[in-house]
Design a protein around this motif. Sequence first.
Motif, short mmCIF file in Angstrom:
data_model
loop_
_atom_site.label_atom_id
_atom_site.label_comp_id
_atom_site.label_asym_id
_atom_site.label_seq_id
_atom_site.Cartn_x
_atom_site.Cartn_y
_atom_site.Cartn_z
N ARG A 102 22.83 -11.87 16.77
CA ARG A 102 23.11 -10.65 15.30
C ARG A 102 23.71 -9.20 16.52
O ARG A 102 24.04 -8.39 15.72
CB ARG A 102 21.65 -11.06 14.94
N ASP B 30 21.66 -23.02 8.78
CA ASP B 30 21.16 -21.61 8.11
C ASP B 30 20.34 -22.39 6.89
O ASP B 30 20.40 -22.87 6.39
CB ASP B 30 22.12 -21.26 7.16
N ASP B 31 18.94 -21.51 7.10
CA ASP B 31 17.54 -21.50 5.86
C ASP B 31 18.15 -21.18 5.10
O ASP B 31 18.25 -19.96 4.77
CB ASP B 31 16.71 -21.45 6.60
N VAL B 34 15.51 -19.49 3.53
CA VAL B 34 15.28 -17.40 3.70
C VAL B 34 16.38 -16.46 3.27
O VAL B 34 16.27 -15.39 2.84
CB VAL B 34 15.89 -17.14 5.46
N GLU B 35 17.16 -17.12 2.75
CA GLU B 35 18.53 -16.33 1.93
C GLU B 35 18.64 -16.12 0.73
O GLU B 35 18.20 -14.62 -0.12
CB GLU B 35 19.97 -17.48 2.17
N ASP B 38 15.41 -13.17 1.11
CA ASP B 38 16.18 -12.36 1.42
C ASP B 38 16.65 -11.59 0.11
O ASP B 38 16.81 -10.03 -0.19
CB ASP B 38 17.17 -12.38 2.10
N ARG B 55 14.49 -8.73 6.56
CA ARG B 55 15.32 -10.22 6.69
C ARG B 55 13.94 -10.76 7.19
O ARG B 55 13.72 -12.01 7.45
CB ARG B 55 16.50 -9.76 7.40
N PRO B 56 13.22 -10.12 8.51
CA PRO B 56 12.00 -10.36 9.27
C PRO B 56 11.00 -11.14 8.03
O PRO B 56 10.75 -11.34 8.22
CB PRO B 56 11.92 -9.15 10.15
N GLU B 59 12.10 -13.93 6.98
CA GLU B 59 12.31 -15.10 7.43
C GLU B 59 10.46 -15.27 7.83
O GLU B 59 10.08 -17.04 7.65
CB GLU B 59 12.41 -14.92 9.21
N ALA B 62 9.30 -17.25 4.68
CA ALA B 62 9.63 -19.04 4.46
C ALA B 62 8.85 -19.70 5.43
O ALA B 62 8.49 -21.02 5.30
CB ALA B 62 11.01 -18.68 5.28
N SER B 63 8.66 -19.08 6.82
CA SER B 63 7.81 -19.87 7.87
C SER B 63 6.29 -20.10 8.03
O SER B 63 5.68 -20.78 8.06
CB SER B 63 8.32 -19.73 9.00
#
Lengths: 194, 184
Positions: A102, B30-31, B34-35, B38, B55-56, B59, B62-63
């Motif tokens: 990143r 890529d999950d 998550v996209e 986001d 984004r965090p 994530e 998603a988790s």
Amino acid sequence: MDIKGYLLILVGTVLVNNIVLAKILGMCPFFGVSKKLETAVGMGAATTFVLTLGSGTSYLIDHYLLGTHLAYLRTISFIVVIAGIVNFTEMFVRWASPVLFRVLGIYLPLITSNCAVLGIPLLNVQGQHDFIQSLLFGFGGSVGFSLALVLFAGLRERLEGADMPVIFRGTSIAMITAGIMSLAFMGFAGMVKP
Amino acid sequence: MIAAILVMALLGVLLGSILGYSAVRFHVEDDPIVEQIDAILPQTQCGQCGFPGCRPYAEAIASGAADINRCPPGGEAGIHKLAELLGVEFKPFGDDAAPAKPKSVARIDENTCIGCTLCLQACPVDAILGAAKQMHTVIDAECTGCELCIAPCPVDCITMVPVAETVSNWRWKYPVTPLVQVHH
């Protein structure tokens, strides 16, 4: 070659013969990525990684694959190898460390177009360096590149807020700054007595 | 001539196979969820959800580490979209999340502003106009009310002003009926 010689190569490439400020290579990222300090640090780290790997690999290719009678293939094969290394690095970093990816991610493809990355392997051949010297030359050269880039980015961030005539703003003052920096780095040439 | 062709072909095959192998070996999945999450979040990067950015937070949703009701800038509409995407029940803003405030925008007291540009750098949506040593001002239509500009201001000249309800911005309120357990 002893330790002293290796140290001389390092100091020589970082300060005295700085790839950007003395050899005027890699001007594109020097002006393009130096608007912010953080991006400059990221670009410097990515370049250091690729350039060290690239000069080692280029030495091996030049020495074992091309030899003397295929020397005219040097430039094109170096370009191919460096592009390959950049792609490989991108995939590997993405897999091994998402955090690092990143930080460096967007700069990695940019390195392919950095002429210093091709220039240093060619200078290695010109200077008839052996393997260790090539690695050191590549590492030192890219540390020099990062140093110049980070210093320049710091200066440009300061200049952004400075009160100066409209005519100088933007790229013009950046060019003048780069010239003065280059002059300053020329001063290091007096450090080493022949 | 032949040697040159052979060497270049060898280089090409060698690099090609290394890259091909590493593309498979170092493949990163890529999950996609998550996209998608986001994409729903408002991207104000305001941090009111308790994560360092959109984004965090995506994530974390998603988790399963975070609930869907922690994004004040996204509003209830955002929670509805998230609930629909993830196939879970709609939840009103939780007690632990920042309470829903009336929609407000930042306002700069222009007599006090010293033109330091600190709030400009903090604004995630570039809603503040100004330059060094020039008076700054907020573009009301762009401001998301994330309050990120308040902390950096050295002279405390930024206040949050609630947006008055007018004919042009009035919306029908979503009816909230508390659910009651029905015994048969």
